[in-house]
Design an enzyme around this catalytic site. Structure first.
Site, PDB file in Angstrom:
ATOM      1  N   HIS A 196       0.856  -1.192   0.000  1.00  9.17           N
ATOM      2  CA  HIS A 196       0.000   0.000   0.000  1.00  9.17           C
ATOM      3  C   HIS A 196       0.885   1.233   0.000  1.00  9.17           C
ATOM      4  O   HIS A 196       1.944   1.235   0.619  1.00  9.17           O
ATOM      5  CB  HIS A 196      -0.895  -0.010   1.253  1.00  9.17           C
ATOM      6  CG  HIS A 196      -2.056   0.918   1.146  1.00  9.17           C
ATOM      7  ND1 HIS A 196      -1.935   2.260   1.381  1.00  9.17           N
ATOM      8  CD2 HIS A 196      -3.342   0.692   0.810  1.00  9.17           C
ATOM      9  CE1 HIS A 196      -3.118   2.823   1.200  1.00  9.17           C
ATOM     10  NE2 HIS A 196      -3.990   1.900   0.845  1.00  9.17           N
ATOM     11  N   ASP A 247      -7.926  -5.201   0.372  1.00 12.28           N
ATOM     12  CA  ASP A 247      -8.488  -6.030  -0.695  1.00 12.28           C
ATOM     13  C   ASP A 247      -8.096  -7.499  -0.596  1.00 12.28           C
ATOM     14  O   ASP A 247      -8.570  -8.312  -1.379  1.00 12.28           O
ATOM     15  CB  ASP A 247      -8.051  -5.468  -2.064  1.00 12.28           C
ATOM     16  CG  ASP A 247      -8.743  -4.155  -2.371  1.00 12.28           C
ATOM     17  OD1 ASP A 247      -9.837  -3.942  -1.839  1.00 12.28           O
ATOM     18  OD2 ASP A 247      -8.187  -3.344  -3.131  1.00 12.28           O
TER      19      ASP A 247
END
Ligand code: ACO
Length: 374
Positions: A255, A309
């Site tokens: 991320h 996710d």
């Protein structure tokens, strides 16, 4: 002149909406920790919080819910438009088209009026996303039932029924995906809103940016990875062949902001086990847990951990949704984040977003007429 490719580490607005501490793995909406919000609130409460700055009391919540429910019913032209789209079309393309068609209404941006539009757009959002699912499944389109609150009305309009665990998981997923500061889709919405374009067009711009696999598509990619592995005994071999030797990226890992576990991922992981699992879903979850272990062992030292996710696709599938809905379900919730940011920006900053580019083309040249060109 320094160019910031990808606008990395460029701050484009002030916000009172969402706080992220990427090193500690903290996410807060208006000061409230994401875990507290998931455990104690429903989606409409978070909508009220984001729109008005404070949690609602029971009367404010009831009024807010009522104002959303009044708009569950979509205009006929939007229903017709969705049902005219090819069933094989991408669900985010359908979402873009439906929101763009609403901008043909008489609403014009008006900063005194903008927050009043939020319940209406949220109601329409429910009608749009549930009917995209119905259309994909070949079912006739129908308006959601205003007897039910948001998550339940959504599941009922998709599946015809909804049990408590699934409603609760849907609520949690909606709360988790509400906002995440200014990722690509929210930035696209902000660029459009800074020109004082209407709110529906801003959502269309944001949806276009969400569609790409580098942003919204990771849940699908992470889930397909599990299908590809196929069996928990194959995880180590798959990881070595594809990730270590094949130099592929582990989807659902890494991320731009988090350097530790994404707090939203932890909630999704827990949710995956609270819902009933078929044998296939149980197997995919076991694969995911084993793969997570290997991924963290390999990449944790570089600050690369599972993101939101990684497990969300498993949860969406356990609720009953096929892979092609995953990214659209993310967008379904994020509409609120987009609306919150554009209203905040236009009301408080109202500055046209118009960056510059450093020119690297040829110097001035003499014009060459057609007959003289090679
Ligand atoms: N698997 C393996 N290695 C990775 C991964 C990954 N998932 N993510 C980053 N890395 C490595 C890169 O190879 C690079 O290594 P190097 O320095 O040896 O070349 C290093 O980490 C930095 O990578 P960047 O791409 O520069 O980091 P960035 O901050 O731009 O990456 C991103 C963020 C795009 C999310 C990345 O981690 C990625 O591609 N992840 C997989 C896709 C994914 O899960 N996206 C969902 C993000 S969450 C969301 O949108 C809701």
């Amino acid at each position: 002149m320094a160019v910031s490719l990808g606008l990395e580490d460029v701050f484009i607005k002030y916000t009172g909406l969402t706080f992220i501490d990427g090193n500690a793995g903290v996410l807060r909406y208006r000061g409230y920790d994401i875990n507290d919000l998931v455990q104690n609130t429903g989606f409409e409460e978070v909508c009220y919080l984001m729109t008005n700055g404070e949690l609602p009391n029971s009367q404010q919540l009831a009024e807010f819910k009522k104002s959303v429910k009044e708009h569950y019913k979509l205009p006929d032209h939007v229903m017709e438009l969705i049902s005219d789209l090819p069933r094989e079309a991408d669900t985010l393309t359908m979402m873009e088209t439906a929101f763009a068609s609403l901008s043909s209404g008489d609403y014009q941006w008006n900063k005194e009026n903008d927050r009043k539009q939020v319940p209406k757009i949220l109601g329409e959002n429910l009608g749009i996303i549930s009917n995209i699912y119905r259309h994909k499944m070949g079912m006739g389109l129908q308006n959601p039932d205003p007897k039910y609150d948001y998550a339940e009305a959504f599941l009922r309009n998709c599946f015809g029924n909804a049990d408590e665990k699934k409603i609760s998981a849907m609520n949690a997923a909606l709360v988790i995906y509400v906002d995440h500061e200014v990722p690509a889709s929210t930035t696209a919405a902000l660029v459009a809103s800074s020109t004082l374009s209407d709110m529906y067009s801003c959502i269309t711009a944001a949806t276009a940016a969400l569609k790409g696999p580098l942003h919204g598509g990771a849940a699908e990619a992470a889930y397909k990875q599990l299908l590809d592995i196929g069996n928990v005994d194959n995880v180590e071999n798959w990881f070595k062949t594809n990730i270590l030797d094949g130099k592929r990226r582990l989807m659902g890992f890494g991320h731009r902001v988090y350097r530790t576990y994404d707090p939203r991922m932890k909630i999704f992981k827990k949710l995956a086990t609270t819902l009933e699992q078929t044998d296939e879903q149980k197997k995919l979850f076991e694969i995911a847990v084993k793969l997570e272990e290997l991924g963290v062992k390999e990449f944790g030292g570089k600050g690369i951990y599972p993101n939101t996710d990684y497990y969300s696709g498993i949860v969406f599938n356990e609720i009953g949704f096929p892979i092609y809905m995953f990214t659209t379900l993310f967008g379904f919730s994020r509409v609120l984040g987009w609306l919150s940011h554009i209203t905040e920006y236009v009301e408080e900053e109202e500055r046209l977003i118009r960056p510059r580019a450093v020119y690297t083309g040829p110097d001035k040249r003499d014009f060459v007429k057609m007959q003289d060109r090679k």
